[in-house]
Design a protein around this motif. Structure first.
Motif, PDB file in Angstrom:
ATOM      1  N   LEU A 188      82.510 -27.149 -12.418  1.00  0.00           N
ATOM      2  CA  LEU A 188      81.815 -25.921 -12.795  1.00  0.00           C
ATOM      3  C   LEU A 188      82.813 -24.794 -12.986  1.00  0.00           C
ATOM      4  O   LEU A 188      83.512 -24.399 -12.047  1.00  0.00           O
ATOM      5  CB  LEU A 188      80.790 -25.527 -11.727  1.00  0.00           C
ATOM      6  N   ILE A 213      83.443 -20.795 -13.902  1.00  0.00           N
ATOM      7  CA  ILE A 213      82.735 -19.521 -13.820  1.00  0.00           C
ATOM      8  C   ILE A 213      83.646 -18.434 -14.368  1.00  0.00           C
ATOM      9  O   ILE A 213      84.768 -18.257 -13.887  1.00  0.00           O
ATOM     10  CB  ILE A 213      82.341 -19.191 -12.362  1.00  0.00           C
ATOM     11  N   ALA A 255      77.426 -14.249 -12.898  1.00  0.00           N
ATOM     12  CA  ALA A 255      78.177 -15.156 -12.025  1.00  0.00           C
ATOM     13  C   ALA A 255      77.475 -15.371 -10.686  1.00  0.00           C
ATOM     14  O   ALA A 255      77.632 -16.425 -10.069  1.00  0.00           O
ATOM     15  CB  ALA A 255      79.594 -14.612 -11.799  1.00  0.00           C
ATOM     16  N   LYS A 261      74.491 -16.037 -10.229  1.00  0.00           N
ATOM     17  CA  LYS A 261      73.544 -17.150 -10.366  1.00  0.00           C
ATOM     18  C   LYS A 261      74.231 -18.504 -10.228  1.00  0.00           C
ATOM     19  O   LYS A 261      73.569 -19.523 -10.021  1.00  0.00           O
ATOM     20  CB  LYS A 261      72.840 -17.070 -11.721  1.00  0.00           C
ATOM     21  N   SER A 262      75.541 -18.523 -10.359  1.00  0.00           N
ATOM     22  CA  SER A 262      76.259 -19.795 -10.279  1.00  0.00           C
ATOM     23  C   SER A 262      76.141 -20.425  -8.900  1.00  0.00           C
ATOM     24  O   SER A 262      76.241 -21.649  -8.757  1.00  0.00           O
ATOM     25  CB  SER A 262      77.734 -19.588 -10.643  1.00  0.00           C
ATOM     26  N   ILE A 280      73.267 -22.678  -9.041  1.00  0.00           N
ATOM     27  CA  ILE A 280      73.594 -23.879  -9.815  1.00  0.00           C
ATOM     28  C   ILE A 280      74.294 -24.898  -8.917  1.00  0.00           C
ATOM     29  O   ILE A 280      73.966 -26.082  -8.916  1.00  0.00           O
ATOM     30  CB  ILE A 280      74.480 -23.528 -11.031  1.00  0.00           C
ATOM     31  N   VAL A 327      84.592 -26.198  -8.181  1.00  0.00           N
ATOM     32  CA  VAL A 327      84.440 -24.926  -8.885  1.00  0.00           C
ATOM     33  C   VAL A 327      85.800 -24.374  -9.271  1.00  0.00           C
ATOM     34  O   VAL A 327      86.747 -24.381  -8.473  1.00  0.00           O
ATOM     35  CB  VAL A 327      83.684 -23.904  -8.020  1.00  0.00           C
ATOM     36  N   ALA A 378      79.378 -21.784 -16.644  1.00  0.00           N
ATOM     37  CA  ALA A 378      78.214 -20.908 -16.510  1.00  0.00           C
ATOM     38  C   ALA A 378      78.522 -19.837 -15.456  1.00  0.00           C
ATOM     39  O   ALA A 378      78.686 -20.181 -14.290  1.00  0.00           O
ATOM     40  CB  ALA A 378      76.982 -21.718 -16.106  1.00  0.00           C
ATOM     41  N   PRO A 433      69.386 -20.705 -13.595  1.00  0.00           N
ATOM     42  CA  PRO A 433      70.033 -21.878 -12.987  1.00  0.00           C
ATOM     43  C   PRO A 433      69.205 -23.156 -13.110  1.00  0.00           C
ATOM     44  O   PRO A 433      69.755 -24.242 -13.319  1.00  0.00           O
ATOM     45  CB  PRO A 433      70.193 -21.446 -11.523  1.00  0.00           C
TER      46      PRO A 433
END
Length: 422
Positions: A25, A27, A33, A35-36, A39, A52, A103, A184
């Motif tokens: 993932l 970012i 961000a 909202k990540s 996710i 991440v 995302a 998300p």
């Protein structure tokens, strides 16, 4: 672009689909961000391994510590981390991923990806990884609509990236419009669909679909349009991917996420949609005209906002015909003409008008629905349809009872793909 149910829950089926999948993932900087974190949580609940990578700007909006706690893995932030790079860590991470998901993705990051830059860890990983790549844009509505961003997004699609969204609505800056990062849950759904879709092969049909409304400008702030939500066209795109097709979606302005595995091209007017359709149709196996295209446009859109005249109670507009997209595709010469499926939205005499349109426009198949029925058609999640198609013996038909558009789309795609084999 199927309507996604936002529930925030992970079902047992989803867990079995995603269990053990390795998600990288990325970012980038943007208010979305925050909202990540959700996710990451949804992916972990489904049994994924998540690592991440954050850009320097992303760390101004959410801390690496938060994402480390949720993912259970160290968060990477620097390409020049001596400890991580002792064993060429960025290459190892690129090889580790089953998919790369970014995302949110800012306009700046999208531009750098398009030009193949590798000036930080995230862009370097994207160049080094051969894994499928999904991206969820997030930016101001004016930035999203800018021609440079639209060119970059189109190029990402051509390069194999799968776009998720963006959505439309209120933005942190106070504007309203497209550019919001998809929620998300919608991003999680796109990841799920990616892993559940039938793999493409060299024999996979190429399906081109038009969806949504068109907007015909009257002046800089007003336009002619219709009530189409795009849900049927997006459901068809998702169904075609699930049945093993390569799908290109030519979409009018809608507030729907792009289905996983679909290349999306955004347009506004009927002329723009016609241009893209005629460019793509000769290389398509199947063309489905599901968009609600405006029949007419202003002969001369005003350069400035039309002002209300105090001494006039009426306003006369001169309208001219728009190009007939589905008829022009059907009229392509042999060797360049795909199988052509059209839609007919009617309010009366459904079968009669559908037969007429099938013959008059030279289509191979048509899906007719009665948009006057409450709860069906425009804007709703359900639809009913009359399917008519040509055979060597004449015309056959089948009536589909009211059902979710996602389910109806699966039946339509199965029938259309079956006709390709004859």
């Amino acid at each position: 672009m199927v309507s996604v149910s936002v529930t925030g829950s992970v079902t047992p089926t989803t867990v079995s689909t995603l269990a053990g999948k390795r998600i990288l993932l990325g970012i980038s900087a943007g208010i979305a961000a925050y909202k990540s974190a959700l996710i990451v949580r949804l992916l972990k609940q489904a049994g994924c391994e998540v690592r991440v990578v954050m850009t320097s700007g992303a760390q101004a909006f959410i801390t690496p510590l938060t994402l480390q706690a949720l993912s259970g893995e160290p968060v990477r932030t620097s390409l020049l981390d001596p400890e991580a790079e002792a064993g060429m860590g960025h290459i190892e991470l690129a090889r580790w991923a089953d998919i790369v998901l970014i995302a949110p993705a800012t306009a700046d990051l999208i531009a750098r990806l398009v030009h193949g830059m590798a000036d930080d860890l995230l862009t370097t990983l994207c160049l080094a990884s051969e894994a499928p790549k999904l991206i969820a844009p997030a930016m101001n509505q004016a930035m999203w609509r800018h021609p440079a961003t639209q060119r970059n997004v189109a190029q990402l699609g051509a390069d194999g990236w799968q776009l998720i969204g963006p959505a439309a609505g209120d933005q942190a800056c106070g504007d309203v419009g497209p550019g919001r990062m998809s929620e998300p849950e919608a991003i999680f759904e796109a990841v799920t669909r990616h892993f559940s879709a039938t793999p493409l092969t060299s024999n996979s049909p190429h399906v081109v679909i038009t969806a949504g409304p068109t907007r015909e400008a009257l002046d800089p702030v007003r336009y002619l349009s219709n009530h189409s939500s795009g849900k049927m066209g997006y459901a068809l795109a998702a169904a075609a991917v699930a049945q093993g097709a390569r799908v290109t979606l030519i979409s009018g302005p809608v507030a729907l996420p792009t289905p996983a595995g679909v290349t999306r091209i955004d347009v506004e007017s009927a002329e723009q949609m016609h241009q893209e359709a005629m460019r793509l149709a000769p290389e398509a196996t199947l063309f489905i005209g599901c968009a609600a295209v405006a029949d007419y446009r202003s002969a001369s859109p005003a350069e400035h906002k039309l002002k209300k005249q105090a001494d006039r109670d009426t306003l006369t507009l001169t309208l001219i015909k728009n190009p007939d997209i589905i008829a022009d595709v059907a009229a392509l010469p042999a060797g360049k003409r795909p199988m052509v499926v059209g839609f007919a939205a009617e309010t009366q005499q459904l079968e009669q008008y559908a037969h007429d349109k099938l013959n008059r426009k030279g289509l191979d198949m048509i899906i007719a629905n009665d948009v006057s029925q409450a709860g069906l058609g425009f804007g709703s999640n359900d639809n009913a349809a009359l399917l008519l198609w040509r055979t060597a013996q004449g015309t056959e038909h089948r009536l589909e009872a009211p059902q979710p558009k996602t389910q109806l789309a699966q039946g339509i795609i199965r029938q259309a793909l079956a006709l390709l084999s004859f």
